[in-house]
Design a protein around this motif. Structure first.
Motif, PDB file in Angstrom:
ATOM      1  N   ILE A   9       0.809  -1.225   0.000  1.00 35.68           N
ATOM      2  CA  ILE A   9       0.000   0.000   0.000  1.00 35.68           C
ATOM      3  C   ILE A   9       0.844   1.279   0.000  1.00 35.68           C
ATOM      4  O   ILE A   9       0.288   2.366  -0.071  1.00 35.68           O
ATOM      5  CB  ILE A   9      -0.955   0.036   1.215  1.00 35.68           C
ATOM      6  N   LEU A  10       2.169   1.169   0.060  1.00 33.85           N
ATOM      7  CA  LEU A  10       3.026   2.353   0.118  1.00 33.85           C
ATOM      8  C   LEU A  10       3.997   2.396  -1.047  1.00 33.85           C
ATOM      9  O   LEU A  10       4.493   1.360  -1.494  1.00 33.85           O
ATOM     10  CB  LEU A  10       3.821   2.386   1.426  1.00 33.85           C
ATOM     11  N   TYR A 160      -8.952   6.140  -4.391  1.00 32.15           N
ATOM     12  CA  TYR A 160     -10.378   6.429  -4.511  1.00 32.15           C
ATOM     13  C   TYR A 160     -11.080   6.291  -3.149  1.00 32.15           C
ATOM     14  O   TYR A 160     -11.980   7.075  -2.824  1.00 32.15           O
ATOM     15  CB  TYR A 160     -11.021   5.519  -5.559  1.00 32.15           C
ATOM     16  N   LEU A 161     -10.658   5.313  -2.357  1.00 29.21           N
ATOM     17  CA  LEU A 161     -11.150   5.223  -0.980  1.00 29.21           C
ATOM     18  C   LEU A 161     -10.735   6.469  -0.206  1.00 29.21           C
ATOM     19  O   LEU A 161     -11.517   7.028   0.586  1.00 29.21           O
ATOM     20  CB  LEU A 161     -10.608   3.967  -0.300  1.00 29.21           C
ATOM     21  N   GLY A 162      -9.501   6.931  -0.432  1.00 28.40           N
ATOM     22  CA  GLY A 162      -9.023   8.147   0.220  1.00 28.40           C
ATOM     23  C   GLY A 162      -9.843   9.357  -0.157  1.00 28.40           C
ATOM     24  O   GLY A 162     -10.144  10.214   0.682  1.00 28.40           O
ATOM     25  N   LEU A 163     -10.231   9.434  -1.436  1.00 26.22           N
ATOM     26  CA  LEU A 163     -11.050  10.550  -1.898  1.00 26.22           C
ATOM     27  C   LEU A 163     -12.406  10.567  -1.197  1.00 26.22           C
ATOM     28  O   LEU A 163     -12.892  11.625  -0.770  1.00 26.22           O
ATOM     29  CB  LEU A 163     -11.240  10.434  -3.411  1.00 26.22           C
ATOM     30  N   SER A 218      -3.879  10.757   3.242  1.00 26.78           N
ATOM     31  CA  SER A 218      -2.794   9.762   3.277  1.00 26.78           C
ATOM     32  C   SER A 218      -3.102   8.573   2.367  1.00 26.78           C
ATOM     33  O   SER A 218      -2.187   7.992   1.771  1.00 26.78           O
ATOM     34  CB  SER A 218      -2.541   9.298   4.713  1.00 26.78           C
ATOM     35  N   LEU A 219      -4.379   8.207   2.249  1.00 23.72           N
ATOM     36  CA  LEU A 219      -4.741   7.113   1.338  1.00 23.72           C
ATOM     37  C   LEU A 219      -4.631   7.558  -0.119  1.00 23.72           C
ATOM     38  O   LEU A 219      -4.304   6.746  -0.995  1.00 23.72           O
ATOM     39  CB  LEU A 219      -6.164   6.629   1.629  1.00 23.72           C
ATOM     40  N   TYR A 225       5.343   9.135   4.474  1.00 16.93           N
ATOM     41  CA  TYR A 225       5.309  10.481   5.040  1.00 16.93           C
ATOM     42  C   TYR A 225       3.879  10.932   5.304  1.00 16.93           C
ATOM     43  O   TYR A 225       3.577  11.479   6.366  1.00 16.93           O
ATOM     44  CB  TYR A 225       6.019  11.476   4.120  1.00 16.93           C
ATOM     45  N   SER A 226       2.978  10.722   4.336  1.00 17.52           N
ATOM     46  CA  SER A 226       1.597  11.179   4.516  1.00 17.52           C
ATOM     47  C   SER A 226       0.916  10.437   5.663  1.00 17.52           C
ATOM     48  O   SER A 226       0.136  11.028   6.422  1.00 17.52           O
ATOM     49  CB  SER A 226       0.803  11.000   3.223  1.00 17.52           C
ATOM     50  N   PHE A 227       1.216   9.157   5.835  1.00 14.14           N
ATOM     51  CA  PHE A 227       0.634   8.413   6.957  1.00 14.14           C
ATOM     52  C   PHE A 227       1.201   8.908   8.285  1.00 14.14           C
ATOM     53  O   PHE A 227       0.491   8.931   9.300  1.00 14.14           O
ATOM     54  CB  PHE A 227       0.870   6.910   6.789  1.00 14.14           C
ATOM     55  N   SER A 228       2.474   9.308   8.308  1.00 14.40           N
ATOM     56  CA  SER A 228       3.053   9.847   9.545  1.00 14.40           C
ATOM     57  C   SER A 228       2.401  11.173   9.904  1.00 14.40           C
ATOM     58  O   SER A 228       2.174  11.471  11.079  1.00 14.40           O
ATOM     59  CB  SER A 228       4.573  10.013   9.402  1.00 14.40           C
ATOM     60  N   VAL A 229       2.074  11.994   8.881  1.00 16.64           N
ATOM     61  CA  VAL A 229       1.366  13.255   9.122  1.00 16.64           C
ATOM     62  C   VAL A 229      -0.019  12.985   9.711  1.00 16.64           C
ATOM     63  O   VAL A 229      -0.448  13.643  10.671  1.00 16.64           O
ATOM     64  CB  VAL A 229       1.242  14.068   7.821  1.00 16.64           C
TER      65      VAL A 229
END
Length: 484
Positions: A9-10, A160-163, A218-219, A225-229
């Motif tokens: 996923i990353l 798309y889930l993130g959106l 983040s998704l 980095y985005s997941f850490s934020v």
């Protein structure tokens, strides 16, 4: 099973992005810990709390709250807008990310102008902290995504889930901000228990939906980095909601006990609970502070063995600087009392980031033409003067206190006859030497930032000595002889 799942996923993170992810997470978590300890960012209901208010002896600048909030969000919004111009040709994932960040900041500006009702003023220092945080997070989320352009997509596509999560989060956040605005008529300064929506279950549903927004981002991004934020933001907002519920419980006896802080039916706060404080012996704390930065310097010789002579000098200077600090902690300084864990973490993260970023940014210059004016040898001289002068004055300070003694005295000898913090002056010279060795804009900006901090620290140190010792010589300045 966990590691392959993460890899699915990353996008693969670089060493720099991994370090930046850890530092960002720790920085946001520290802000959360400070909130719980009663050191609140001074906005909203915490502007006038006792723990947040400035003492009469401190400098405090305030601006109208609406103006302050507009200043907070505008730079982050401009970063989002500028990203469409700076990175016009990119994939749909990057387009979604830029759009989400820009819309998030635009919504905030819209709410400030048309939705929220403000009373009172906002502390300038709080405004700067939040402004820089939002600006940096927007900038870094967009910039770090550029590292993934051209790479293979993660095998599990979550954008798309993130959106969807982002849209749910931003809509829920806006709705609950709207409900909060209806509690107060124009000019009204009185707080009330909010009602409607998820306010029937939690006191901070707007924070819950903001966390969903960041999770959506983040998704969309699918980077470490985005997941850490997101995780760091969630930790901070969780702590902020904890102290918010605690504040409501102290102010309103009729606050329903079943209303939680952030997560419905879960996560509570006790009105009588004291702030959290973890402490360790000062010597142990200082060792914890300097060791990670020293290890970064040591590791750089293994990670970047083929750099040029300038790079070798830079790695050596940074490693020597923090090795000296560790030796002083073990053999020179005399300590009394303990250090709070949040202070340790703040300084540890700062030094770790400075070491990591100075070394890593120098790798960008390998193979490039040298500057026409070579300053690295002057830098070596200044670094050696700085490190020796700093060490000498640390030795003088250590002689002022016998082992186990806790009494402070006015230091004498060396440049202590002219300034109260000559060790700061020489530390600035040491970092100036490092910037001349490096000759990069980043290294000079680091030196300037450190100099500003140490000058301010020297100012309050001199002020402390003047308040404690009536015979403190008035001609002794803070950091720079005869000047400051």
């Amino acid at each position: 099973m966990a590691i392959p799942m993460v890899l699915d996923i990353l996008f693969p993170p670089t060493l720099f992005l991994t370090g930046a992810s850890v530092l960002t997470l720790l920085s946001l978590a520290i802000l959360g810990v400070l909130e719980i300890r009663g050191i609140n960012l001074k906005y909203s209901k915490f502007v006038n709390t006792a723990s947040s208010s400035s003492s009469s002896s401190s400098i405090s600048f305030k601006v109208p709250s609406r103006v302050g909030m507009l200043l907070l969000y505008t730079p982050a919004f401009l970063v989002g807008v500028a990203s469409f111009w700076l990175y016009p040709a990119d994939d749909s994932r990057f387009l979604f990310l830029k759009s989400a960040i820009t819309i998030h900041s635009f919504k905030r500006l819209f709410e400030v102008i048309f939705i929220h009702k403000y009373s009172g003023k906002m502390s300038l220092d709080t405004m700067i902290i939040i402004l820089v945080s939002y600006f940096f997070l927007s900038l870094s989320l967009i910039y770090t995504q550029t590292f993934n352009q051209g790479l293979s997509e993660p095998s599990i596509d979550l954008k798309y889930l993130g959106l969807v999560l982002f849209l749910i989060g931003i809509s829920g956040n806006f709705y609950h901000h709207y409900l909060l605005s209806k509690l107060r008529t124009k000019g009204d300064k009185e707080y009330k228990i909010p009602k409607g929506g998820l306010f029937e279950l939690v006191i901070c549903p707007h924070y819950l939906f903001e966390i969903l927004e960041f999770l959506g981002i983040s998704l969309i991004s699918q980077t470490l980095y985005s997941f850490s934020v997101t995780l760091g933001s969630a930790l901070y907002l969780t702590c902020r909601s904890y102290v918010t519920r605690k504040w409501y419980m102290s102010k309103f006896e009729d606050l329903p006990k079943e209303v939680k802080a952030l997560v419905p039916f879960f996560f509570n706060a006790s009105a009588s609970s004291s702030s959290i404080s973890f402490k360790v012996p000062s010597r142990v704390g200082m060792l914890l502070i300097y060791t990670p930065a020293f290890l970064v310097g040591v590791a750089s010789f293994w990670l970047f063995p083929d750099g040029d002579f300038r790079f070798l000098l830079l790695k050596s200077a940074i490693t020597i600087h923090f090795f000296k600090r560790i030796l002083e902690v073990i053999f020179i300084h005399n300590y009394s009392g303990d250090m709070s864990l949040d202070t340790i973490i703040i300084i540890l993260v700062s030094y770790f980031f400075v070491s990591l970023s100075l070394i890593y940014t120098q790798t960008f210059n390998q193979g490039l033409s040298e500057p026409s004016i070579d300053l690295k040898y002057l830098g070596i001289v200044l670094f050696l003067i700085g490190i020796c002068g700093n060490f000498y004055h640390h030795c003088i300070l250590s002689k002022l206190r016998t082992k186990g003694g806790k009494e402070y005295k006015i230091p004498k000898g060396g440049l202590f006859e002219l300034v109260i913090c000559p060790h700061y002056l020489f530390e600035i010279l040491g970092f100036l030497g490092i910037s001349l060795i490096s000759q990069t804009l980043y290294s000079f900006s680091t030196t300037l930032g450190i100099a500003v901090y140490l000058m301010c620290r020297g100012y309050v140190t001199r002020k402390w000595y003047m308040s404690k010792f009536e015979d403190f010589p008035k001609e002794v300045k803070a950091v720079i002889p005869y000047v400051f």
